[in-house]
Write an enzyme that holds these catalytic residues in place. Structure first.
Site, PDB file in Angstrom:
ATOM      1  N   VAL A  14       4.772   2.659  45.216  1.00 17.63           N
ATOM      2  CA  VAL A  14       4.718   1.847  44.004  1.00 17.63           C
ATOM      3  C   VAL A  14       3.240   1.562  43.789  1.00 17.63           C
ATOM      4  O   VAL A  14       2.600   0.900  44.609  1.00 17.63           O
ATOM      5  CB  VAL A  14       5.524   0.544  44.154  1.00 17.63           C
ATOM      6  CG1 VAL A  14       5.344  -0.329  42.910  1.00 17.63           C
ATOM      7  CG2 VAL A  14       7.008   0.859  44.369  1.00 17.63           C
ATOM      8  N   SER A  15       2.689   2.095  42.711  1.00 18.04           N
ATOM      9  CA  SER A  15       1.246   2.010  42.483  1.00 18.04           C
ATOM     10  C   SER A  15       0.791   0.561  42.373  1.00 18.04           C
ATOM     11  O   SER A  15       1.564  -0.333  42.019  1.00 18.04           O
ATOM     12  CB  SER A  15       0.859   2.762  41.214  1.00 18.04           C
ATOM     13  OG  SER A  15       1.133   4.136  41.338  1.00 18.04           O
TER      14      SER A  15
END
Length: 408
Positions: free
Chosen positions: A76-77
């Site tokens: 998850v950036s």
């Protein structure tokens, strides 16, 4: 709620508000609609195994999966990167948006932006990733998000055409399906790897080609599936904790033994007289260097390699390094007498160290004199485009496209 020390524990909304304020201060979130979306999404629900406060740190990416070699393959950036890409995309109400690379929170931000009349399609090759995304979408109640498990090499034709396509994994090439499923004039935002260097680029479709409209330096996990194209890593120094290696991306295969010997030998320096501010990014310079120089891989080094004097600079992403036979030189800098001002130069190793370092310095000076105030133009053409139909500059040939970098 209070902690044992008597401090008040921040609420989820307070954590979101603090994250947004930090993103505004960093310049990553500017559009009021982007800010509103960031305030609305409970991103911590996508990674329940991680402390909630950490998920709201602007620069904190959450790795959700690694491969058998320990390489990160799903994440998850970080909020800053997600905000940056959404700003690049220019999302409007009612749009249909394709997200390539799922996770949950980013699709929710996009869903907030397009509204109830719009649609977000998020696709990932990994069923573990899409299952996580589906749980997040169900828990948060977004009804305008469709989660698809598939290799994104073919896009998602069932919901095309798209006003926007946002890619959240590193791509070395642009599959034709992405261009074909994007409306003419639509935007594709993609972390495109060009000769080892990755930039998240906002492209506008113009017929069969894509034309850049801004880009930012970034780092993403690599694409998997039919489009997978990982860089080759060649070790120059393998001491545990102080490793040094070259990242090769279509560059000629070097004489590694000669370069290892060169690194172990004495170093030489060359200086350009060109200065930069301490917080001034060097990615613009690095893009010029990779445009101008043929054999310029990146040299990645652990911090201990610098601490032990093996290299003068260390970066996990990599420093542009000019290779010539058994010699090489990499970009460096040194403090000047002026506060927070640094001179750019090169450190060389090997029998032709001075010559190679001076060659690198020549291009630093050329960038400063001719291109420092210019914007690079990056374009993507079909793979069968003849040379005489390409703009002057660096051409990067990939299986499906020809990418060009030109300067104006």
């Amino acid at each position: 709620m209070t902690t044992e020390t008597g401090q008040q524990t921040p609420t989820e909304q307070q954590m979101r508000d603090a994250m947004v304020q930090q993103l505004i201060e960093l310049g990553a979130a500017r559009d009021p609609r982007v800010v509103a979306a960031l305030r609305a999404v409970p991103r911590h629900l996508a990674t329940p195994e991680v402390e909630a406060a950490k998920t709201y740190q602007a620069e904190s990416a959450t790795i959700t999966k690694t491969d058998e070699n320990g390489v990160d393959i799903s994440s998850v950036s970080a909020p800053r990167v997600q905000a940056m890409q959404i700003e690049q995309a220019g999302i409007k109400t009612g749009m249909t948006v394709l997200e390539i690379g799922s996770g949950g929170p980013n699709a929710a931000y996009l869903a907030e932006m397009v509204g109830e009349q719009g649609r977000v399609v998020t696709v990932d090759i990994d069923p573990d990733v899409t299952e996580r995304a589906e749980r997040f979408v169900a828990e948060t109640g977004y009804r305008n998000i469709t989660v698809v498990t598939a290799d994104a090499e073919g896009g998602v034709p069932g919901h095309a055409p798209y006003d926007r396509i946002i890619v959240t994994v590193q791509a070395a090439d642009i599959p034709p399906a992405w261009i074909e499923q994007l409306k003419d004039g639509g935007r594709l935002v993609v972390p495109l790897r060009m000769r080892s260097m990755t930039r998240t680029i906002a492209f506008i479709r113009n017929g069969k080609r894509l034309v850049s409209d801004g880009f930012e330096q970034c780092g993403f996990v690599p694409m998997r599936g039919a489009g997978e194209n990982r860089m080759r890593l060649e070790s120059l120094h393998d001491e545990e904790g102080a490793e040094v290696a070259l990242r090769l991306d279509g560059h000629p295969v070097p004489d590694i033994e000669a370069l290892r010997s060169a690194l172990a030998g004495p170093r030489t320096e060359a200086w350009s007289g060109v200065t930069v501010g301490g917080m001034e990014p060097k990615d613009h310079l690095d893009l010029w260097l990779t445009t101008a120089l043929d054999n310029l891989p990146l040299m990645a080094a652990k911090p201990a390699a610098r601490q032990r004097g093996i290299v003068a600079v260390a970066s996990p992403i990599g420093i542009p390094t000019l290779v010539d036979g058994g010699s090489f030189a990499y970009r460096t800098s040194r403090a000047t007498d002026e506060a927070d001002r640094y001179e750019l130069g090169a450190v060389g190793h090997g029998p032709d160290a001075q010559k190679v370092a001076e060659r690198l310095v020549d291009e630093i000076q050329k960038w400063n004199g001719e291109h420092r105030s210019h914007q690079a133009r990056i374009e993507v053409f079909p793979a069968n485009t003849p040379d005489d139909q390409l703009p002057a500059g660096r051409v990067i040939d990939r299986p499906r496209t020809r990418v060009t970098i030109s300067w104006r």
